[in-house]
Design a protein around this motif. Structure first.
Motif, PDB file in Angstrom:
ATOM      1  N   GLY A 295      -8.376   9.747   6.535  1.00 53.97           N
ATOM      2  CA  GLY A 295      -9.014   8.939   5.502  1.00 53.97           C
ATOM      3  C   GLY A 295      -9.783   7.739   6.020  1.00 53.97           C
ATOM      4  N   GLY A 296      -9.730   7.502   7.309  1.00 49.01           N
ATOM      5  CA  GLY A 296     -10.481   6.389   7.858  1.00 49.01           C
ATOM      6  C   GLY A 296     -11.976   6.678   7.860  1.00 49.01           C
ATOM      7  N   GLY A 297     -12.740   5.655   8.207  1.00 45.41           N
ATOM      8  CA  GLY A 297     -14.182   5.828   8.262  1.00 45.41           C
ATOM      9  C   GLY A 297     -14.894   4.499   8.257  1.00 45.41           C
ATOM     10  N   LEU A 298     -16.193   4.581   8.013  1.00 43.88           N
ATOM     11  CA  LEU A 298     -17.050   3.403   7.955  1.00 43.88           C
ATOM     12  C   LEU A 298     -17.299   3.059   6.494  1.00 43.88           C
ATOM     13  CD1 LEU A 298     -19.007   1.328   9.240  1.00 43.88           C
ATOM     14  CD2 LEU A 298     -20.759   3.126   9.181  1.00 43.88           C
ATOM     15  N   VAL A 299     -17.081   1.804   6.151  1.00 44.56           N
ATOM     16  CA  VAL A 299     -17.275   1.363   4.770  1.00 44.56           C
ATOM     17  C   VAL A 299     -17.884  -0.033   4.795  1.00 44.56           C
ATOM     18  CG1 VAL A 299     -14.941   0.412   4.592  1.00 44.56           C
ATOM     19  CG2 VAL A 299     -16.127   1.148   2.527  1.00 44.56           C
ATOM     20  N   GLN A 300     -18.654  -0.338   3.784  1.00 42.55           N
ATOM     21  CA  GLN A 300     -19.257  -1.665   3.681  1.00 42.55           C
ATOM     22  C   GLN A 300     -18.238  -2.677   3.172  1.00 42.55           C
ATOM     23  OE1 GLN A 300     -22.785  -1.405   1.239  1.00 42.55           O
ATOM     24  NE2 GLN A 300     -23.995  -0.546   2.902  1.00 42.55           N
ATOM     25  N   PRO A 301     -18.438  -3.933   3.497  1.00 44.07           N
ATOM     26  CA  PRO A 301     -17.557  -4.972   2.948  1.00 44.07           C
ATOM     27  C   PRO A 301     -17.507  -4.888   1.427  1.00 44.07           C
ATOM     28  CG  PRO A 301     -18.909  -5.891   4.673  1.00 44.07           C
ATOM     29  CD  PRO A 301     -19.423  -4.498   4.441  1.00 44.07           C
TER      30      PRO A 301
ATOM     31  N   GLN B 151      -9.368   5.459  12.547  1.00 43.30           N
ATOM     32  CA  GLN B 151     -10.234   4.289  12.679  1.00 43.30           C
ATOM     33  C   GLN B 151     -10.795   3.883  11.323  1.00 43.30           C
ATOM     34  OE1 GLN B 151     -11.248   2.422  15.581  1.00 43.30           O
ATOM     35  NE2 GLN B 151     -12.108   1.085  14.002  1.00 43.30           N
ATOM     36  N   VAL B 152     -10.689   2.602  11.041  1.00 37.88           N
ATOM     37  CA  VAL B 152     -11.330   2.012   9.863  1.00 37.88           C
ATOM     38  C   VAL B 152     -12.304   0.953  10.359  1.00 37.88           C
ATOM     39  CG1 VAL B 152     -10.976   0.568   7.827  1.00 37.88           C
ATOM     40  CG2 VAL B 152      -9.393   2.451   8.324  1.00 37.88           C
ATOM     41  N   THR B 153     -13.559   1.093   9.959  1.00 37.17           N
ATOM     42  CA  THR B 153     -14.585   0.140  10.339  1.00 37.17           C
ATOM     43  C   THR B 153     -15.243  -0.395   9.079  1.00 37.17           C
ATOM     44  OG1 THR B 153     -15.005   1.330  12.400  1.00 37.17           O
ATOM     45  CG2 THR B 153     -16.685  -0.243  11.676  1.00 37.17           C
ATOM     46  N   VAL B 154     -15.209  -1.717   8.933  1.00 38.36           N
ATOM     47  CA  VAL B 154     -15.816  -2.369   7.773  1.00 38.36           C
ATOM     48  C   VAL B 154     -17.028  -3.156   8.271  1.00 38.36           C
ATOM     49  CG1 VAL B 154     -15.461  -3.865   5.783  1.00 38.36           C
ATOM     50  CG2 VAL B 154     -13.543  -2.542   6.724  1.00 38.36           C
ATOM     51  N   SER B 155     -18.204  -2.692   7.889  1.00 40.07           N
ATOM     52  CA  SER B 155     -19.419  -3.295   8.426  1.00 40.07           C
ATOM     53  C   SER B 155     -20.587  -2.966   7.518  1.00 40.07           C
ATOM     54  CB  SER B 155     -19.680  -2.761   9.832  1.00 40.07           C
ATOM     55  OG  SER B 155     -20.863  -3.315  10.367  1.00 40.07           O
ATOM     56  N   VAL B 156     -21.592  -3.840   7.558  1.00 39.18           N
ATOM     57  CA  VAL B 156     -22.813  -3.568   6.779  1.00 39.18           C
ATOM     58  C   VAL B 156     -23.660  -2.548   7.498  1.00 39.18           C
ATOM     59  CG1 VAL B 156     -22.783  -5.819   5.677  1.00 39.18           C
ATOM     60  CG2 VAL B 156     -24.011  -5.503   7.832  1.00 39.18           C
TER      61      VAL B 156
ATOM     62  N   ALA C 298      -9.978  -1.855  12.293  1.00 39.68           N
ATOM     63  CA  ALA C 298      -8.898  -1.601  13.244  1.00 39.68           C
ATOM     64  C   ALA C 298      -8.590  -0.108  13.238  1.00 39.68           C
ATOM     65  CB  ALA C 298      -7.635  -2.374  12.859  1.00 39.68           C
ATOM     66  N   VAL C 299      -7.766   0.293  14.182  1.00 42.16           N
ATOM     67  CA  VAL C 299      -7.129   1.606  14.113  1.00 42.16           C
ATOM     68  C   VAL C 299      -5.839   1.436  13.316  1.00 42.16           C
ATOM     69  CG1 VAL C 299      -6.147   3.535  15.380  1.00 42.16           C
ATOM     70  CG2 VAL C 299      -8.116   2.297  16.314  1.00 42.16           C
ATOM     71  N   TYR C 300      -5.681   2.281  12.308  1.00 42.92           N
ATOM     72  CA  TYR C 300      -4.514   2.208  11.431  1.00 42.92           C
ATOM     73  C   TYR C 300      -3.547   3.331  11.786  1.00 42.92           C
ATOM     74  CZ  TYR C 300      -6.639  -1.374   8.541  1.00 42.92           C
ATOM     75  OH  TYR C 300      -7.179  -2.564   8.084  1.00 42.92           O
ATOM     76  N   TYR C 301      -2.281   2.959  11.899  1.00 40.15           N
ATOM     77  CA  TYR C 301      -1.224   3.891  12.265  1.00 40.15           C
ATOM     78  C   TYR C 301      -0.123   3.892  11.200  1.00 40.15           C
ATOM     79  CZ  TYR C 301      -3.146   3.190  16.986  1.00 40.15           C
ATOM     80  OH  TYR C 301      -3.966   3.088  18.087  1.00 40.15           O
ATOM     81  N   CYS C 302       0.461   5.047  10.995  1.00 40.63           N
ATOM     82  CA  CYS C 302       1.674   5.057  10.187  1.00 40.63           C
ATOM     83  C   CYS C 302       2.882   5.284  11.090  1.00 40.63           C
ATOM     84  CB  CYS C 302       1.620   6.078   9.057  1.00 40.63           C
ATOM     85  SG  CYS C 302       1.560   7.796   9.547  1.00 40.63           S
ATOM     86  N   ASN C 303       3.994   4.762  10.617  1.00 38.20           N
ATOM     87  CA  ASN C 303       5.238   4.750  11.381  1.00 38.20           C
ATOM     88  C   ASN C 303       6.380   5.116  10.438  1.00 38.20           C
ATOM     89  OD1 ASN C 303       7.537   2.263  12.151  1.00 38.20           O
ATOM     90  ND2 ASN C 303       7.132   3.903  13.580  1.00 38.20           N
ATOM     91  N   ALA C 304       7.195   6.055  10.840  1.00 41.70           N
ATOM     92  CA  ALA C 304       8.348   6.478  10.046  1.00 41.70           C
ATOM     93  C   ALA C 304       9.614   6.117  10.798  1.00 41.70           C
ATOM     94  CB  ALA C 304       8.295   7.976   9.779  1.00 41.70           C
ATOM     95  N   VAL C 305      10.516   5.417  10.115  1.00 41.62           N
ATOM     96  CA  VAL C 305      11.729   4.931  10.772  1.00 41.62           C
ATOM     97  C   VAL C 305      12.959   5.339   9.977  1.00 41.62           C
ATOM     98  CG1 VAL C 305      13.038   2.892  11.463  1.00 41.62           C
ATOM     99  CG2 VAL C 305      10.566   2.968  11.816  1.00 41.62           C
ATOM    100  N   LEU C 306      13.896   5.956  10.689  1.00 38.99           N
ATOM    101  CA  LEU C 306      15.246   6.135  10.168  1.00 38.99           C
ATOM    102  C   LEU C 306      16.097   5.194  10.998  1.00 38.99           C
ATOM    103  CD1 LEU C 306      17.137   7.661   8.253  1.00 38.99           C
ATOM    104  CD2 LEU C 306      17.428   9.380  10.035  1.00 38.99           C
ATOM    105  N   GLU C 307      16.436   4.055  10.420  1.00 38.47           N
ATOM    106  CA  GLU C 307      17.007   2.931  11.160  1.00 38.47           C
ATOM    107  C   GLU C 307      18.145   3.364  12.073  1.00 38.47           C
ATOM    108  OE1 GLU C 307      16.723  -0.857  12.421  1.00 38.47           O
ATOM    109  OE2 GLU C 307      15.525  -0.040  10.774  1.00 38.47           O
TER     110      GLU C 307
END
Length: 117
Positions: free
Chosen positions: A8-14, A112-117, A92-101
């Protein structure tokens, strides 16, 4: 085989929106707390949001509160991060994390998520 796959990441405008997905396989997602983290170039990885396994309680970093929403669909074994009103500093690069304590800790490969004009 245990896997977490972000998408779901990508390039998006502010001011724009993206929805990230984290699909789990090989383990019972409903047993795990899930966190979304991000890492920008030259910066440390930081947690932006998390959702508990027990009661779906959520928490957010101050920088994203009111703009990001985390949710989970255990039947689909997927966790989402809806990101609205995106800013360049959300890039940023977005990561998911799964924890079983105390037992298991899994990471995805990132998207990768990039927010730019």
């Amino acid at each position: 085989q245990v896997q977490l796959v972000e998408s779901g990441g990508g390039l998006v405008q502010p001011g724009g929106s993206l929805r990230l997905s984290c699909a789990a396989s090989g383990f019972r997602l409903d047993y795990y707390a899930i966190g979304w983290f991000r890492q920008a170039p030259g910066k440390e990885r930081e947690q932006v949001s998390c959702i508990s396994a027990s009661d779906d309680s959520t928490d957010y970093a101050h920088s994203v509160k009111g703009r990001f929403t985390i949710s989970r669909d255990n039947a689909k074994k997927t966790v989402y991060l809806q990101m609205n009103s995106l800013k360049p500093e959300d890039t940023a690069v977005y990561y998911c994390n799964a924890v079983l304590e105390g037992f298991y800790d899994y990471w995805g490969q990132g998207t990768q998520v990039t927010v730019s004009v």
